[in-house]
Scaffold this active site. Structure first.
Site, PDB file in Angstrom:
ATOM      1  N   GLN A 228       5.733   7.251  10.790  1.00  0.00           N
ATOM      2  CA  GLN A 228       4.871   6.663   9.755  1.00  0.00           C
ATOM      3  C   GLN A 228       5.090   5.163   9.605  1.00  0.00           C
ATOM      4  OE1 GLN A 228       2.187   8.626   8.460  1.00  0.00           O
ATOM      5  NE2 GLN A 228       3.063   9.594  10.270  1.00  0.00           N
ATOM      6  N   HIS A 231       2.602   2.671  11.264  1.00  0.00           N
ATOM      7  CA  HIS A 231       1.324   2.236  10.688  1.00  0.00           C
ATOM      8  C   HIS A 231       1.313   0.760  10.306  1.00  0.00           C
ATOM      9  CE1 HIS A 231      -1.162   5.786  10.533  1.00  0.00           C
ATOM     10  NE2 HIS A 231      -0.074   6.488  10.295  1.00  0.00           N
ATOM     11  N   GLU A 276       3.871  10.066  -0.229  1.00  0.00           N
ATOM     12  CA  GLU A 276       2.605  10.571   0.310  1.00  0.00           C
ATOM     13  C   GLU A 276       2.840  11.905   1.037  1.00  0.00           C
ATOM     14  OE1 GLU A 276       1.124   8.295   3.584  1.00  0.00           O
ATOM     15  OE2 GLU A 276      -0.831   9.277   3.551  1.00  0.00           O
ATOM     16  N   HIS A 277       3.786  11.881   1.995  1.00  0.00           N
ATOM     17  CA  HIS A 277       4.131  13.116   2.719  1.00  0.00           C
ATOM     18  C   HIS A 277       5.582  13.463   2.458  1.00  0.00           C
ATOM     19  CE1 HIS A 277       1.449  10.799   5.550  1.00  0.00           C
ATOM     20  NE2 HIS A 277       0.779  11.939   5.519  1.00  0.00           N
ATOM     21  N   ASP A 310      -1.539  14.607  10.553  1.00  0.00           N
ATOM     22  CA  ASP A 310      -2.402  13.426  10.663  1.00  0.00           C
ATOM     23  C   ASP A 310      -3.598  13.719  11.559  1.00  0.00           C
ATOM     24  OD1 ASP A 310      -0.768  11.820   9.148  1.00  0.00           O
ATOM     25  OD2 ASP A 310       0.130  10.741  10.829  1.00  0.00           O
ATOM     26  N   HIS A 369     -26.269  14.784 -37.093  1.00  0.00           N
ATOM     27  CA  HIS A 369     -25.781  15.900 -36.272  1.00  0.00           C
ATOM     28  C   HIS A 369     -25.989  17.198 -37.050  1.00  0.00           C
ATOM     29  CE1 HIS A 369     -23.829  12.667 -34.137  1.00  0.00           C
ATOM     30  NE2 HIS A 369     -23.263  13.487 -33.253  1.00  0.00           N
TER      31      HIS A 369
HETATM   32  N1  NAD Z   1      -2.692   7.040   2.582  1.00  0.00           N
HETATM   33  C1  NAD Z   1      -3.479   7.504   3.515  1.00  0.00           C
HETATM   34  O1  NAD Z   1      -4.085   8.553   3.341  1.00  0.00           O
HETATM   35  C2  NAD Z   1      -3.653   6.754   4.796  1.00  0.00           C
HETATM   36  C3  NAD Z   1      -4.318   7.343   5.887  1.00  0.00           C
HETATM   37  C4  NAD Z   1      -4.513   6.586   7.047  1.00  0.00           C
HETATM   38  C5  NAD Z   1      -4.067   5.261   7.088  1.00  0.00           C
HETATM   39  N2  NAD Z   1      -3.426   4.736   6.008  1.00  0.00           N
HETATM   40  C6  NAD Z   1      -3.000   3.337   5.967  1.00  0.00           C
HETATM   41  O2  NAD Z   1      -4.165   2.543   6.173  1.00  0.00           O
HETATM   42  C7  NAD Z   1      -3.744   1.259   6.569  1.00  0.00           C
HETATM   43  C8  NAD Z   1      -4.661   0.734   7.638  1.00  0.00           C
HETATM   44  O3  NAD Z   1      -4.397  -0.631   7.720  1.00  0.00           O
HETATM   45  P1  NAD Z   1      -4.999  -1.609   8.809  1.00  0.00           P
HETATM   46  O4  NAD Z   1      -4.504  -2.955   8.440  1.00  0.00           O
HETATM   47  O5  NAD Z   1      -4.740  -1.055  10.140  1.00  0.00           O
HETATM   48  O6  NAD Z   1      -6.582  -1.526   8.609  1.00  0.00           O
HETATM   49  P2  NAD Z   1      -7.504  -1.849   7.350  1.00  0.00           P
HETATM   50  O7  NAD Z   1      -8.887  -1.674   7.842  1.00  0.00           O
HETATM   51  O8  NAD Z   1      -7.088  -1.097   6.157  1.00  0.00           O
HETATM   52  O9  NAD Z   1      -7.255  -3.386   7.036  1.00  0.00           O
HETATM   53  C9  NAD Z   1      -7.650  -4.374   7.912  1.00  0.00           C
HETATM   54  C10 NAD Z   1      -8.503  -5.383   7.166  1.00  0.00           C
HETATM   55  O10 NAD Z   1      -7.768  -5.983   6.113  1.00  0.00           O
HETATM   56  C11 NAD Z   1      -8.281  -7.255   5.867  1.00  0.00           C
HETATM   57  N3  NAD Z   1      -7.178  -8.220   5.762  1.00  0.00           N
HETATM   58  C12 NAD Z   1      -6.124  -8.366   6.583  1.00  0.00           C
HETATM   59  N4  NAD Z   1      -5.334  -9.374   6.171  1.00  0.00           N
HETATM   60  C13 NAD Z   1      -5.922  -9.897   5.062  1.00  0.00           C
HETATM   61  C14 NAD Z   1      -5.586 -10.959   4.171  1.00  0.00           C
HETATM   62  N5  NAD Z   1      -4.492 -11.698   4.316  1.00  0.00           N
HETATM   63  N6  NAD Z   1      -6.415 -11.174   3.111  1.00  0.00           N
HETATM   64  C15 NAD Z   1      -7.520 -10.428   2.937  1.00  0.00           C
HETATM   65  N7  NAD Z   1      -7.876  -9.429   3.756  1.00  0.00           N
HETATM   66  C16 NAD Z   1      -7.086  -9.164   4.787  1.00  0.00           C
HETATM   67  C17 NAD Z   1      -9.165  -7.643   7.017  1.00  0.00           C
HETATM   68  O11 NAD Z   1     -10.496  -7.638   6.613  1.00  0.00           O
HETATM   69  C18 NAD Z   1      -8.910  -6.549   8.034  1.00  0.00           C
HETATM   70  O12 NAD Z   1     -10.037  -6.201   8.754  1.00  0.00           O
HETATM   71  C19 NAD Z   1      -2.283   1.390   7.024  1.00  0.00           C
HETATM   72  O13 NAD Z   1      -1.481   0.786   6.016  1.00  0.00           O
HETATM   73  C20 NAD Z   1      -2.052   2.896   7.050  1.00  0.00           C
HETATM   74  O14 NAD Z   1      -0.734   3.244   6.756  1.00  0.00           O
HETATM   75  C21 NAD Z   1      -3.234   5.451   4.879  1.00  0.00           C
HETATM   76  N1  HSO Z   2      -0.421   9.007   8.569  1.00  0.00           N
HETATM   77  C1  HSO Z   2      -1.709   8.616   8.078  1.00  0.00           C
HETATM   78  C2  HSO Z   2      -1.793   9.010   6.630  1.00  0.00           C
HETATM   79  O1  HSO Z   2      -0.867   8.322   5.915  1.00  0.00           O
HETATM   80  C3  HSO Z   2      -2.860   9.254   8.842  1.00  0.00           C
HETATM   81  C4  HSO Z   2      -2.978   8.833  10.256  1.00  0.00           C
HETATM   82  C5  HSO Z   2      -4.121   8.566  10.969  1.00  0.00           C
HETATM   83  N2  HSO Z   2      -3.758   8.281  12.215  1.00  0.00           N
HETATM   84  C6  HSO Z   2      -2.456   8.370  12.320  1.00  0.00           C
HETATM   85  N3  HSO Z   2      -1.977   8.711  11.128  1.00  0.00           N
HETATM   86 ZN    ZN Z   3       0.067   8.564  10.591  1.00  0.00          ZN
END
Ligand code: NAD
Ligand code: HSO
Ligand code: ZN
Length: 377
Positions: A228, A231, A276-277, A310, A369
């Site tokens: 995790q 990510h 979360e998990h 996931d 009422h």
């Molecule tokens: N909790 C859940 O259920 C779950 C599930 C899947 C993924 N996730 C999380 O989702 C997230 C995905 O993140 P990611 O970054 O790959 O994609 P994202 O699409 O969430 O974020 C990327 C976007 O953030 C914006 N950004 C980046 N830096 C910035 C700044 N300084 N100011 C303003 N905007 C900015 C940009 O527009 C960029 O395209 C990860 O943290 C992952 O752990 C959570």
């Molecule tokens: N771990 C994420 C949820 O926190 C989900 C995900 C998508 N792809 C890989 N992992």
């Molecule tokens: Zn994941």
């Protein structure tokens, strides 16, 4: 959430509200290096489909099937009952128009499966997807999943500007509720637009907590913790263990290790974190489940690692983070529906029981009422 993040996001959202599409274009250029049309064209869907190997198409189809099978069981029927010839209950209706945010820093087609499939089961009529483009393009797997799910409205928009566009209806028709996970900027933007639209939950940077004892396979535990963290730098991993040896083995960068006296103490600490998990890798994992109050998802035993959930188990991977598991839950089909209360009261029940309402209206000083109930014959 830090005060700096809150005011940073608030300022961008305010600017988007004030300047509309010009601001959206500006932030898109700044954060995603994109300066073109936002709406994905039909040819781009077709090109994406051509790029995906046949074997991958089969993998995606099978995963969608598993996610659908799991989620179909969540659909609830209207709950109606008859009393004194009156009809009472709750009916469920799908939300009409929703927005799904698909993360695009590392594009996650799996997140579109996890949101799009339950939305379809719920019967949502209009689905909008946003995802940040890379080099001006949307990840082909995301477009392919969208096509399979019958989603045609996909926008090359990411981050705060995507959330602002969906919430305020800029460059597209406003949505009623926003779904999907994202990084800290996306998550905070969702939190701030709540009220203008609904949101599913605060599904931010991924987290894992593992409770393990001396019976756990050390390599499995470490691999799951680190999975995790992959990510991004905002992700978190905790190990809560009664085994000194395991604690030492997993003492790696990014992993917070807590050595506990007992498994009960591990469970208490998890409830404070509300991860979360939660994985439980102990001799008798089921025994601990009763002690867990706060976690988005609980996975038991050696063969239920978080990455399996996931991707392919079928359970939903959109889950609350940052302690939000204390008050919110994993995404389900019912998050795509609204509850509407329904009553159709018979004359005899109304006349027999209205004295209750009349008296309460007198207590509250609500003359009109009272009158509405009194004038009926
Ligand atoms: N909790 C859940 O259920 C779950 C599930 C899947 C993924 N996730 C999380 O989702 C997230 C995905 O993140 P990611 O970054 O790959 O994609 P994202 O699409 O969430 O974020 C990327 C976007 O953030 C914006 N950004 C980046 N830096 C910035 C700044 N300084 N100011 C303003 N905007 C900015 C940009 O527009 C960029 O395209 C990860 O943290 C992952 O752990 C959570
Ligand atoms: N771990 C994420 C949820 O926190 C989900 C995900 C998508 N792809 C890989 N992992
Ligand atoms: Zn994941």
């Amino acid at each position: 959430m830090s005060f700096e993040l809150e005011s940073y996001v608030a300022q961008i959202l305010r600017d988007i509200q004030k300047r509309g599409i010009d601001a959206i274009r500006e932030y898109s250029r700044k954060f995603d290096g994109y300066d073109g049309e936002f709406l994905v064209r039909e040819e781009e869907f077709e090109e994406a489909e051509r790029l995906i190997p046949e074997e991958d198409k089969q993998v995606i189809a099978r995963i969608i099937e598993r996610v659908r099978e799991y989620h179909e069981k969540q659909l609830e029927n209207d709950k109606l009952y008859i009393k004194n010839a009156s009809l009472y209950g709750i009916i469920y209706k799908p939300i009409r128009r929703i927005g799904i945010y698909v993360p695009g820093g590392k594009p996650l087609p799996s997140s579109l499966i996890m949101t799009g499939v339950p939305a379809k089961i719920a019967g949502v009529r209009e689905i909008v997807v946003t995802i940040p483009p890379k080099d001006g393009k949307v990840n082909p797997y995301v477009l392919y999943v969208a096509k399979l799910l019958g989603i045609k409205e996909v926008y090359k928009l990411g981050g705060i500007q995507a959330i602002g566009a969906m919430a305020y209806g800029i460059g597209m028709k406003k949505v009623d509720k926003i779904f999907g996970p994202g990084n800290k900027f996306v998550n905070e933007a969702k939190r701030q637009v709540f009220g203008a639209v609904g949101i599913d939950s605060l599904a931010g940077p991924s987290e894992i907590a593992v409770i393990a004892d001396e019976s756990a396979n050390k390599d499995y535990v470490l691999a799951d913790l680190i999975s995790q963290l992959e990510h991004g730098k905002d992700s978190k991993a905790w190990l809560l263990t009664t085994s000194k040896e395991l604690a030492e083995y997993c003492n790696k960068e990014g992993v917070k290790v807590v050595l506990c006296e007992s498994l009960e103490e591990c469970a208490e600490k998890v409830n404070e974190i509300a991860p979360e998990h939660l994985e439980i890798l102990t001799k008798e994992p089921l025994k601990l489940v009763d002690l867990i109050e706060n976690a988005g998802a609980i996975y038991l035993g050696e063969y239920t690692p978080v990455p399996a959930a996931d991707y392919f188990l079928g359970v939903n991977h959109v889950l609350p983070t940052g302690g939000a598991a204390k008050f919110s839950s994993v995404l389900t089909v019912m998050d795509f529906m609204k509850r509407i209360s329904l009553a159709y009261v018979s004359r005899e029940e109304f006349l027999a029981e209205r004295y209750l309402g009349i008296r309460l209206a007198e207590i509250e000083g609500m003359e009109q009422h009272k009158r509405s109930m009194e004038i009926r014959r």
